[in-house]
Scaffold this active site. Structure first.
Site, short mmCIF file in Angstrom:
data_model
loop_
_atom_site.label_atom_id
_atom_site.label_comp_id
_atom_site.label_asym_id
_atom_site.label_seq_id
_atom_site.Cartn_x
_atom_site.Cartn_y
_atom_site.Cartn_z
N LYS A 208 25.07 125.35 -5.08
CA LYS A 208 26.24 126.04 -5.61
C LYS A 208 26.76 125.30 -6.84
CE LYS A 208 30.92 127.38 -4.33
NZ LYS A 208 31.91 127.55 -3.26
N GLU A 214 21.40 114.88 -3.68
CA GLU A 214 20.14 115.05 -2.94
C GLU A 214 19.28 116.14 -3.59
OE1 GLU A 214 23.18 114.97 -1.60
OE2 GLU A 214 23.16 114.02 0.39
N GLY A 272 29.85 127.29 0.45
CA GLY A 272 28.45 126.91 0.68
C GLY A 272 27.96 127.32 2.05
N ARG A 273 28.76 127.07 3.09
CA ARG A 273 28.30 127.35 4.45
C ARG A 273 28.40 128.83 4.81
NH1 ARG A 273 32.61 124.12 4.01
NH2 ARG A 273 34.64 124.69 4.85
N GLU A 358 32.17 121.81 9.58
CA GLU A 358 32.65 121.57 8.22
C GLU A 358 33.90 122.43 7.95
OE1 GLU A 358 30.34 122.38 4.39
OE2 GLU A 358 29.92 120.26 4.62
N HIS A 389 15.62 120.76 30.55
CA HIS A 389 14.88 119.58 31.02
C HIS A 389 15.32 118.31 30.30
CE1 HIS A 389 12.22 122.05 33.46
NE2 HIS A 389 12.42 122.95 32.51
N LYS A 513 29.92 110.39 -0.26
CA LYS A 513 29.13 110.63 -1.49
C LYS A 513 29.49 109.59 -2.54
CE LYS A 513 29.15 115.73 -1.34
NZ LYS A 513 29.60 116.91 -2.07
O1 F6P Z 1 28.28 118.76 2.26
C1 F6P Z 1 29.17 119.25 1.34
C2 F6P Z 1 28.66 120.44 0.63
O2 F6P Z 1 29.50 120.69 -0.42
C3 F6P Z 1 28.50 121.68 1.51
O3 F6P Z 1 29.69 122.33 1.73
C4 F6P Z 1 27.51 122.46 0.74
O4 F6P Z 1 26.98 123.48 1.50
C5 F6P Z 1 26.54 121.36 0.39
O5 F6P Z 1 27.35 120.23 0.11
C6 F6P Z 1 25.63 121.64 -0.76
O6 F6P Z 1 26.34 121.90 -1.93
P1 F6P Z 1 25.67 122.57 -3.17
O7 F6P Z 1 25.22 123.92 -2.78
O8 F6P Z 1 26.73 122.60 -4.23
O9 F6P Z 1 24.50 121.72 -3.60
#
Ligand code: F6P
Length: 549
Positions: A208, A214, A272-273, A358, A389, A513
């Site tokens: 987003k 990452e 995002g979620r 979240e 199990h 972060k």
């Molecule tokens: O973990 C925080 C967060 O902002 C989430 O809400 C989001 O889904 C994820 O990081 C990834 O964010 P982005 O889509 O901006 O890379």
């Protein structure tokens, strides 16, 4: 500042406390004295039959919970959300994932602009692209057909598409390979691409913000692999055919080197979620095809409309949200298990963890005041029957109250052999047996009647009275998946509304972060990080020593 009374001082809250103080009747008794219970405590939405009869509730409990929902104006906030008001207060944003599945002729305005045409324009572009990849018309840089699609994203930009891809495997183009890379651990990307040919591989960089470390790190490494790896294409121009982006941030996408023409857009009013039904679902759309993707959106919409229009007494997300409040706030339940009896839903609970935790893992209210009540539960679980199990022992005989959702389907997918199809009955027998055992248990008398030695009786007794919801559908179709996800989305919304928290921000992920960025130079270069605590300093030193040995 809100002038509404504190949640726990509301008469509706204290009425629930008083009701709780009367003690929970046992489910054995509730069913014995109320023959209509199994039929009465069922709510239907779309293809879902939701049985909530095995909960520690009576009509009075439900009425009191409904009064709390009315007093906290859950439906008022719901309407504000659907209208496009900025209900995400701390980020000053509208929350309109529901517009992602609105029909083309709907009008949903953000700041006076109807966003539905943009949503459908992007869906059409996604459909066109997905069809071109699926048909082989979109080729790689060397003219080879794309056979592998690797989604690089994390959190909402990974969990949704990865979960839905697994859920809808039966609908996927089996000749294509899909991989989902999220972890900044280099092993994730390595394992995802080690057996792939770069000339046949499309990377979908899903972010987003397009700033998530990452994702940008993995995308950069993927580009290196594409161009300079052992079978690298050795031409920068290849990026245009092998990288597309899903983002709200065109500038950062361009900075990264991806042509904005290869970017599929979404908007800041999609959290995002809550985003896998937006452009973030492109990998899924390539997998299942645009028609199935749209069927999934229809499923979401069925539940959106239900949430908006069904009466409180027949409103599935409201009821499920209220049941969670009953346990979390009035029984001290700390967690909630989601136990799908479907191998295809193997990532469903992990997806719900982000959606729920979240959203509702908050300890200040919408006005910034500390909350004096429990908020979101720990959500956990894995598919049955595997969990039976492993950890069900604790649910049955441990000391914790763990409400659980059991989700199952009447029909397996068509593709299975007759022999494997026949296993569905055994799978579902396990689901029903667990609901039954959890609710009704086994009394000491029943154990004794089996001739069990007295010293063993306590060990073999099941108290029961463990609440479950059973969600049953005919089969796991794209529409049913959309319905399930929307059901949980709105359940989470209901709880956040009652707790008076902002369910749509996620400031809690920021500190880690920032600190990771600060600490990283100490690991890589041995740089001095001013102000680092002594424990972390020692850990960093130990790490560097181990690294060098
Ligand atoms: O973990 C925080 C967060 O902002 C989430 O809400 C989001 O889904 C994820 O990081 C990834 O964010 P982005 O889509 O901006 O890379």
């Amino acid at each position: 500042m809100s002038d509404s009374p504190k949640l726990t001082r509301r008469p509706e809250w204290t009425a629930l406390e008083d009701h709780r103080a009367e003690g929970d009747p046992h489910l054995r008794e509730l069913f014995a004295t109320d023959p209509g219970r199994a039929e009465r405590y069922v709510v239907r939405v779309g293809d879902l039959r939701i049985d909530y009869s095995k909960h520690l509730i009576t009509d009075e409990t439900l009425a009191l919970l409904q009064e709390l929902a009315t007093a906290t104006d859950v439906f008022g906030l719901r309407d504000a959300m659907f209208r496009g008001e900025r209900v995400n207060l701390t980020e000053d944003r509208a929350v309109l994932h529901t517009a992602l599945r609105a029909p083309a002729n709907a009008v949903v305005e953000v700041d006076g602009e109807n966003v539905v045409p943009q949503v459908h324009a992007v869906l059409d572009r996604m459909s066109d692209f997905a069809n071109r990849v699926r048909s082989g018309e979109w080729t790689g840089h060397t003219g080879k057909r794309i056979k592998n699609v690797v989604n690089i994203g994390i959190g909402g930009s990974d969990l949704g598409p990865a979960m839905a891809y697994e859920a809808l495997r039966a609908y996927t183009a089996r000749e294509l390979t899909f991989r989902f890379v999220s972890n900044v651990d280099g092993a994730d990307l390595h394992e995802a691409v080690r057996d792939l040919d770069p000339a046949e591989t499309l990377f979908i960089v899903a972010s987003k913000t397009f700033t998530t470390i990452e994702t940008i790190t993995n995308a950069t490494s993927a580009r290196t692999w594409l161009l300079d790896g052992p079978a690298g294409l050795r031409d920068d121009k290849a990026v245009a055919k092998h990288f597309v982006a899903l983002s709200t941030n065109a500038e950062k996408v361009t900075d990264f080197g991806i042509d904005p023409d290869n970017m599929f857009e979404f908007w800041d009013w999609v959290g995002g979620r809550y985003s896998y039904d937006s452009a973030i679902g492109l990998s899924l759309m390539i997998a299942i095809g645009p028609d199935h993707f749209r069927e999934m959106l229809d499923g979401f919409r069925i539940v959106d409309e239900h949430f908006q229009n069904a009466s409180a007494e027949a409103n599935a997300p409201l009821i499920l949200g209220l049941l969670g409040i009953w346990y979390g706030n009035f029984h001290d339940a700390q967690s909630h298990a989601v136990l799908p009896y479907s191998h295809y839903l193997s990532k469903f609970t992990a997806y719900l963890q982000q959606l729920d935790m979240e959203s509702n893992g908050k300890s200040v209210d919408r006005d910034g005041n500390p909350v004096e009540w429990q908020t979101g539960p720990v959500v956990w679980g894995t598919p049955g029957t595997n969990g039976q199990h492993a950890y069900y022992q604790l649910i049955h005989q441990g000391t914790k109250l763990i409400p659980a959702d059991l989700i199952g389907f009447a029909r397996p997918i068509d593709e299975l052999s007759d022999e494997l199809k026949a296993q569905q009955d055994l799978l579902m027998a396990n689901l029903f047996a667990q609901g039954q055992a959890l609710a009704f248990g086994k009394t000491a008398e029943e154990v004794r009647a089996e001739g069990v030695a007295e010293e063993q009786v306590a060990h073999r007794t099941f108290q029961g009275n463990h609440p479950t919801t059973t969600v049953l559908a005919k089969e796991l179709t794209p529409s049913v998946l959309g319905q399930l996800v929307a059901l949980y989305e709105h359940k989470v919304f209901v709880q956040g509304a009652i707790w008076h928290i902002d369910s749509f921000d996620q400031w809690g992920v920021e500190l880690g972060k920032v600190l990771a960025r600060r600490v990283e130079p100490a690991l890589t270069e041995g740089a001095d990080v001013p102000g680092l605590d002594s424990s972390t300093t020692a850990l960093v030193a130990a790490y560097r020593e181990l690294k060098e040995v």
